[in-house]
Design a protein around this motif. Structure first.
Motif, PDB file in Angstrom:
ATOM      1  N   LYS A 250       0.814  -1.213   0.000  1.00  0.00           N
ATOM      2  CA  LYS A 250       0.000   0.000   0.000  1.00  0.00           C
ATOM      3  C   LYS A 250       0.853   1.270   0.000  1.00  0.00           C
ATOM      4  CE  LYS A 250      -2.828   1.326   3.519  1.00  0.00           C
ATOM      5  NZ  LYS A 250      -4.053   1.327   4.342  1.00  0.00           N
ATOM      6  N   THR A 251       1.926   1.281   0.743  1.00  0.00           N
ATOM      7  CA  THR A 251       2.786   2.461   0.805  1.00  0.00           C
ATOM      8  C   THR A 251       3.377   2.780  -0.560  1.00  0.00           C
ATOM      9  OG1 THR A 251       3.326   1.942   3.094  1.00  0.00           O
ATOM     10  CG2 THR A 251       4.781   3.475   1.958  1.00  0.00           C
ATOM     11  N   ALA A 252       3.807   1.768  -1.273  1.00  0.00           N
ATOM     12  CA  ALA A 252       4.356   1.987  -2.617  1.00  0.00           C
ATOM     13  C   ALA A 252       3.278   2.465  -3.577  1.00  0.00           C
ATOM     14  CB  ALA A 252       4.998   0.702  -3.136  1.00  0.00           C
ATOM     15  N   ALA A 253       2.089   1.876  -3.484  1.00  0.00           N
ATOM     16  CA  ALA A 253       1.000   2.259  -4.394  1.00  0.00           C
ATOM     17  C   ALA A 253       0.551   3.695  -4.166  1.00  0.00           C
ATOM     18  CB  ALA A 253      -0.178   1.309  -4.218  1.00  0.00           C
ATOM     19  N   LEU A 254       0.623   4.157  -2.921  1.00  0.00           N
ATOM     20  CA  LEU A 254       0.201   5.518  -2.607  1.00  0.00           C
ATOM     21  C   LEU A 254       1.357   6.518  -2.613  1.00  0.00           C
ATOM     22  CD1 LEU A 254      -2.247   4.721   0.307  1.00  0.00           C
ATOM     23  CD2 LEU A 254      -2.848   5.536  -1.982  1.00  0.00           C
ATOM     24  N   GLY A 255       2.556   6.034  -2.818  1.00  0.00           N
ATOM     25  CA  GLY A 255       3.735   6.895  -2.772  1.00  0.00           C
ATOM     26  C   GLY A 255       4.124   7.424  -4.137  1.00  0.00           C
ATOM     27  N   ARG A 256       5.369   7.234  -4.475  1.00  0.00           N
ATOM     28  CA  ARG A 256       5.915   7.785  -5.717  1.00  0.00           C
ATOM     29  C   ARG A 256       5.309   7.161  -6.963  1.00  0.00           C
ATOM     30  NH1 ARG A 256      12.253   8.504  -4.689  1.00  0.00           N
ATOM     31  NH2 ARG A 256      12.114   8.840  -6.916  1.00  0.00           N
ATOM     32  N   GLN A 257       4.762   5.963  -6.841  1.00  0.00           N
ATOM     33  CA  GLN A 257       4.159   5.300  -8.006  1.00  0.00           C
ATOM     34  C   GLN A 257       2.763   5.839  -8.324  1.00  0.00           C
ATOM     35  OE1 GLN A 257       4.123   1.085  -7.390  1.00  0.00           O
ATOM     36  NE2 GLN A 257       6.321   0.969  -7.100  1.00  0.00           N
ATOM     37  N   LEU A 258       2.159   6.578  -7.418  1.00  0.00           N
ATOM     38  CA  LEU A 258       0.791   7.053  -7.594  1.00  0.00           C
ATOM     39  C   LEU A 258       0.700   8.083  -8.712  1.00  0.00           C
ATOM     40  CD1 LEU A 258      -2.140   7.025  -6.474  1.00  0.00           C
ATOM     41  CD2 LEU A 258      -1.472   8.958  -5.063  1.00  0.00           C
ATOM     42  N   ASP A 259      -0.197   7.841  -9.635  1.00  0.00           N
ATOM     43  CA  ASP A 259      -0.469   8.799 -10.705  1.00  0.00           C
ATOM     44  C   ASP A 259      -1.346   9.914 -10.121  1.00  0.00           C
ATOM     45  OD1 ASP A 259      -1.547  10.195 -12.921  1.00  0.00           O
ATOM     46  OD2 ASP A 259      -1.295   8.432 -14.193  1.00  0.00           O
ATOM     47  N   PRO A 260      -0.976  11.172 -10.307  1.00  0.00           N
ATOM     48  CA  PRO A 260      -1.781  12.266  -9.747  1.00  0.00           C
ATOM     49  C   PRO A 260      -3.210  12.311 -10.285  1.00  0.00           C
ATOM     50  CG  PRO A 260       0.344  13.078 -10.501  1.00  0.00           C
ATOM     51  CD  PRO A 260       0.236  11.651 -10.938  1.00  0.00           C
TER      52      PRO A 260
ATOM     53  N   TRP B  72      -8.518   3.547 -10.492  1.00  0.00           N
ATOM     54  CA  TRP B  72      -9.069   3.799  -9.166  1.00  0.00           C
ATOM     55  C   TRP B  72      -8.272   2.963  -8.179  1.00  0.00           C
ATOM     56  CZ3 TRP B  72     -15.091   4.059  -8.711  1.00  0.00           C
ATOM     57  CH2 TRP B  72     -15.580   5.050  -9.573  1.00  0.00           C
ATOM     58  N   LEU B  73      -7.998   3.523  -7.029  1.00  0.00           N
ATOM     59  CA  LEU B  73      -7.322   2.829  -5.940  1.00  0.00           C
ATOM     60  C   LEU B  73      -8.215   2.991  -4.711  1.00  0.00           C
ATOM     61  CD1 LEU B  73      -4.684   1.288  -5.562  1.00  0.00           C
ATOM     62  CD2 LEU B  73      -3.608   3.425  -4.884  1.00  0.00           C
ATOM     63  N   ILE B  74      -8.788   1.860  -4.243  1.00  0.00           N
ATOM     64  CA  ILE B  74      -9.847   1.901  -3.244  1.00  0.00           C
ATOM     65  C   ILE B  74      -9.507   1.019  -2.052  1.00  0.00           C
ATOM     66  CG2 ILE B  74     -12.289   1.430  -2.841  1.00  0.00           C
ATOM     67  CD1 ILE B  74     -12.631   1.657  -5.909  1.00  0.00           C
ATOM     68  N   SER B  75      -9.669   1.542  -0.855  1.00  0.00           N
ATOM     69  CA  SER B  75      -9.495   0.745   0.356  1.00  0.00           C
ATOM     70  C   SER B  75     -10.671  -0.214   0.526  1.00  0.00           C
ATOM     71  CB  SER B  75      -9.439   1.652   1.593  1.00  0.00           C
ATOM     72  OG  SER B  75      -8.278   2.414   1.606  1.00  0.00           O
ATOM     73  N   THR B  76     -10.368  -1.435   0.926  1.00  0.00           N
ATOM     74  CA  THR B  76     -11.393  -2.434   1.218  1.00  0.00           C
ATOM     75  C   THR B  76     -10.804  -3.479   2.159  1.00  0.00           C
ATOM     76  OG1 THR B  76     -12.865  -4.121   0.309  1.00  0.00           O
ATOM     77  CG2 THR B  76     -10.830  -3.715  -0.887  1.00  0.00           C
ATOM     78  N   ARG B  77     -11.634  -3.976   3.044  1.00  0.00           N
ATOM     79  CA  ARG B  77     -11.171  -5.024   3.969  1.00  0.00           C
ATOM     80  C   ARG B  77     -11.158  -6.397   3.302  1.00  0.00           C
ATOM     81  NH1 ARG B  77     -13.786  -1.472   7.510  1.00  0.00           N
ATOM     82  NH2 ARG B  77     -12.409  -0.800   9.184  1.00  0.00           N
ATOM     83  N   HIS B  78     -11.957  -6.558   2.255  1.00  0.00           N
ATOM     84  CA  HIS B  78     -12.087  -7.854   1.582  1.00  0.00           C
ATOM     85  C   HIS B  78     -11.891  -7.692   0.072  1.00  0.00           C
ATOM     86  CE1 HIS B  78     -13.655  -9.336   5.360  1.00  0.00           C
ATOM     87  NE2 HIS B  78     -14.474  -8.298   5.387  1.00  0.00           N
ATOM     88  N   PRO B  79     -10.646  -7.491  -0.377  1.00  0.00           N
ATOM     89  CA  PRO B  79     -10.416  -7.277  -1.815  1.00  0.00           C
ATOM     90  C   PRO B  79     -10.817  -8.484  -2.652  1.00  0.00           C
ATOM     91  CG  PRO B  79      -8.342  -7.472  -0.643  1.00  0.00           C
ATOM     92  CD  PRO B  79      -9.413  -7.415   0.386  1.00  0.00           C
ATOM     93  N   ASP B  80     -10.676  -9.687  -2.121  1.00  0.00           N
ATOM     94  CA  ASP B  80     -11.066 -10.875  -2.874  1.00  0.00           C
ATOM     95  C   ASP B  80     -12.562 -10.876  -3.177  1.00  0.00           C
ATOM     96  OD1 ASP B  80     -11.461 -11.084  -0.126  1.00  0.00           O
ATOM     97  OD2 ASP B  80     -11.313 -13.274  -0.129  1.00  0.00           O
TER      98      ASP B  80
END
Length: 159
Positions: free
Chosen positions: A105-115, A143-151
């Motif tokens: 998650k840190t990488a996805a929301l960090g420098r790799q995140l497209d503005p 889209w990048l979405i928080s979820t407790r059950h991604p599966d």
């Protein structure tokens, strides 16, 4: 979305992104501390008023943090839509999906995140779902979405 339209849709998956239950304890302690300070500063006010008001404020803040709902719904005419809060996306515009584990998650929301990405991030929810769009008219790449059950979300989007 109006209430009449919501009744004609079949919900495949629904999740409210609640804050953890244990957050009520720090919120109550903070509300009590502030209420004590208010009571010391304003002697004309009955002692119970500041406690009632500030506990209500703490509850309202926790409720507001938890207002976002993630849904995957099937439309009556065919097709499926992903809803997060007030935004929605038909699955026909989705190129691919993937789970983003808590460790990535840190990488996805960090420098790799497209503005230009659409992000609904809740820090108290570990994993996320990545939904890559295939719509030339939409400037949003994914889209990048928080979820407790991604599966479960990914399974509901595949049906």
């Amino acid at each position: 979305m109006s209430d009449t339209r919501a009744t004609t849709q079949t919900v495949r998956y629904r999740e409210r992104l609640w804050v953890p239950w244990w957050w009520t304890l720090p919120a109550a302690v903070l509300a009590a501390l502030i209420a004590l300070e208010v009571n010391q500063a304003v002697s004309a006010l009955p002692n119970w008023v500041s406690f009632v008001v500030l506990f209500g404020v703490a509850g309202a803040v926790l409720s507001w943090f938890s207002k976002v709902e993630l849904r995957v719904v099937a439309r009556p005419g065919g097709g499926t839509e992903l809803w997060i809060g007030g935004a929605h996306l038909p699955t026909s515009a989705i190129a691919r999906t993937a789970e983003v584990p808590r460790t990535a998650k840190t990488a996805a929301l960090g420098r790799q995140l497209d503005p230009a990405a659409y992000v609904v991030h809740r820090a108290w929810v570990g994993p996320m779902v990545l939904v890559v769009l295939d719509d030339p008219d939409d400037p949003t790449p994914y889209w990048l979405i928080s979820t407790r059950h991604p599966d479960r979300v990914l399974a509901a989007l595949q049906d």
